[in-house]
Design an enzyme around this catalytic site. Sequence first.
Site, mmCIF file in Angstrom:
data_model
loop_
_atom_site.group_PDB
_atom_site.id
_atom_site.type_symbol
_atom_site.label_atom_id
_atom_site.label_comp_id
_atom_site.label_asym_id
_atom_site.label_seq_id
_atom_site.Cartn_x
_atom_site.Cartn_y
_atom_site.Cartn_z
ATOM 1 N N ARG A 107 0.915 -0.912 0.103
ATOM 2 C CA ARG A 107 -0.257 -0.059 -0.042
ATOM 3 C C ARG A 107 0.382 1.443 0.085
ATOM 4 N NH1 ARG A 107 -5.376 1.737 3.739
ATOM 5 N NH2 ARG A 107 -6.118 0.051 2.432
ATOM 6 N N HIS A 134 -7.400 0.846 -6.562
ATOM 7 C CA HIS A 134 -7.617 0.006 -5.332
ATOM 8 C C HIS A 134 -8.114 -1.193 -5.629
ATOM 9 C CE1 HIS A 134 -7.875 -1.519 -1.053
ATOM 10 N NE2 HIS A 134 -8.762 -0.198 -0.433
ATOM 11 N N GLN A 137 -10.181 -3.439 -3.301
ATOM 12 C CA GLN A 137 -11.213 -2.910 -2.541
ATOM 13 C C GLN A 137 -12.741 -3.882 -3.378
ATOM 14 O OE1 GLN A 137 -11.823 -2.114 0.450
ATOM 15 N NE2 GLN A 137 -13.983 -2.848 -0.115
ATOM 16 N N ASP A 225 -17.558 6.886 -0.243
ATOM 17 C CA ASP A 225 -16.329 6.467 0.132
ATOM 18 C C ASP A 225 -16.726 8.142 0.799
ATOM 19 O OD1 ASP A 225 -13.595 6.046 1.111
ATOM 20 O OD2 ASP A 225 -13.145 6.565 -1.171
ATOM 21 N N CYS A 266 -16.656 1.224 1.149
ATOM 22 C CA CYS A 266 -15.497 0.675 1.666
ATOM 23 C C CYS A 266 -14.577 0.790 2.957
ATOM 24 C CB CYS A 266 -14.469 0.660 0.615
ATOM 25 S SG CYS A 266 -13.326 2.703 1.335
ATOM 26 N N ARG A 294 -12.961 -8.794 1.610
ATOM 27 C CA ARG A 294 -12.273 -8.449 1.754
ATOM 28 C C ARG A 294 -10.799 -9.846 1.942
ATOM 29 N NH1 ARG A 294 -10.069 -3.013 1.698
ATOM 30 N NH2 ARG A 294 -7.639 -3.964 0.932
HETATM 31 N N1 CP Z 1 -10.944 -0.650 2.319
HETATM 32 C C1 CP Z 1 -9.961 -0.914 3.197
HETATM 33 O O1 CP Z 1 -8.912 -0.173 2.698
HETATM 34 O O2 CP Z 1 -9.569 0.219 4.584
HETATM 35 P P1 CP Z 1 -8.375 0.119 5.574
HETATM 36 O O3 CP Z 1 -7.792 1.603 4.740
HETATM 37 O O4 CP Z 1 -8.565 0.071 7.040
HETATM 38 O O5 CP Z 1 -6.815 -1.143 4.808
HETATM 39 N N1 NVA Z 2 -10.255 6.480 -0.740
HETATM 40 C C1 NVA Z 2 -9.625 5.944 0.466
HETATM 41 C C2 NVA Z 2 -9.770 5.252 0.410
HETATM 42 C C3 NVA Z 2 -9.956 3.920 1.780
HETATM 43 C C4 NVA Z 2 -9.584 2.470 2.165
HETATM 44 C C5 NVA Z 2 -8.662 6.952 1.039
HETATM 45 O O1 NVA Z 2 -7.083 6.277 -0.103
HETATM 46 O O2 NVA Z 2 -7.809 7.426 1.635
#
Ligand code: CP
Ligand code: NVA
Length: 308
Positions: A107, A134, A137, A225, A266, A294
Amino acid sequence: MNHFLDINKTDPADLRHMIDHASTMKAARQGLPKGTPDADQPLAGHMVALIFEKPSTRTRVSFDLGVRQMGGQTMVLSGSEMQLGHGETIADTARVLSRYVDLIMIRTFEEDVLLEMAEHATVPVINGLTNRTHPCQIMADVMTFEEHRGPINGKKVVWCGDGNNVFASFAHAAGQFGFDLTFSGPPTLDPERGFLEEARAKGVTVEIERDPAKAADGADLVVTDTWVSMHDSQTARERRHNQLRPYQVNAELMAHAKPDALFMHCLPAHRNEEATDAVMDGPNSVIFDEAENRLHAQKAILRWCLNA
Ligand code: CP
Ligand code: NVA
């Protein structure tokens, strides 16, 4: 090499196999304590690195648990504590990690970091979120939709809010799984046009509708989101909130969708900002199923990557 970098970079037949495989694996574990090993142990002997340059709850816990259930082991690494965060190149990090582990999940911020990691790693790399997409997700989200409503092919999905990384992976999925997608948000926060055009080129209807009530008309699924993502500057927070407030998902908006329309987010959510408690905790909300899935979807992704 089976990298899982994005939904649009993965063969539709492989994506379909992963969703179906995830459902089978989920069914096989019903009622078991979470730490019980799966009956087969396809990742026995495998070591997986989970690298986080941004915070995470779901991605971190679900990948870690999934690998363990399948008999593998994990190393959870924080980017800032690695030499990666102190000047070592991504290419060298990828080559070094490939000597220690069998798969890398990362990530990160810039998509280029993920792509460079994949280019230089000699083991599969999984995208655990970048500023741009992402994919894990949305694999869980497709699985969740189909679990509740059957095939997503031909359905209408409506996104209300910021045209962000999660939306981008929905656009990829629209093209690959064959569902229609409407984006509803302010013009200042539009997604990249390329995401929309690529899905359209695959034969699905992708629209931008500025009026959220009109957008929601006939929707099978409404998604939102957070209004401020982890990579967004906090100084833009108030401006984003002002622009996005009309796109809040509330009971009034959901009333424009089909009566059995599902609601997804998400998570993590800022409750009563992008979506109200009434919607998030309402009968059409499947937000915690998404979170659970997930785990199952990523187990299928891991097995696909490792041919395990
Ligand atoms: N939805 C998601 O990716 O959550 P986290 O940021 O907690 O991993
Ligand atoms: N759009 C959000 C998703 C988190 C899972 C971010 O990137 O912070």
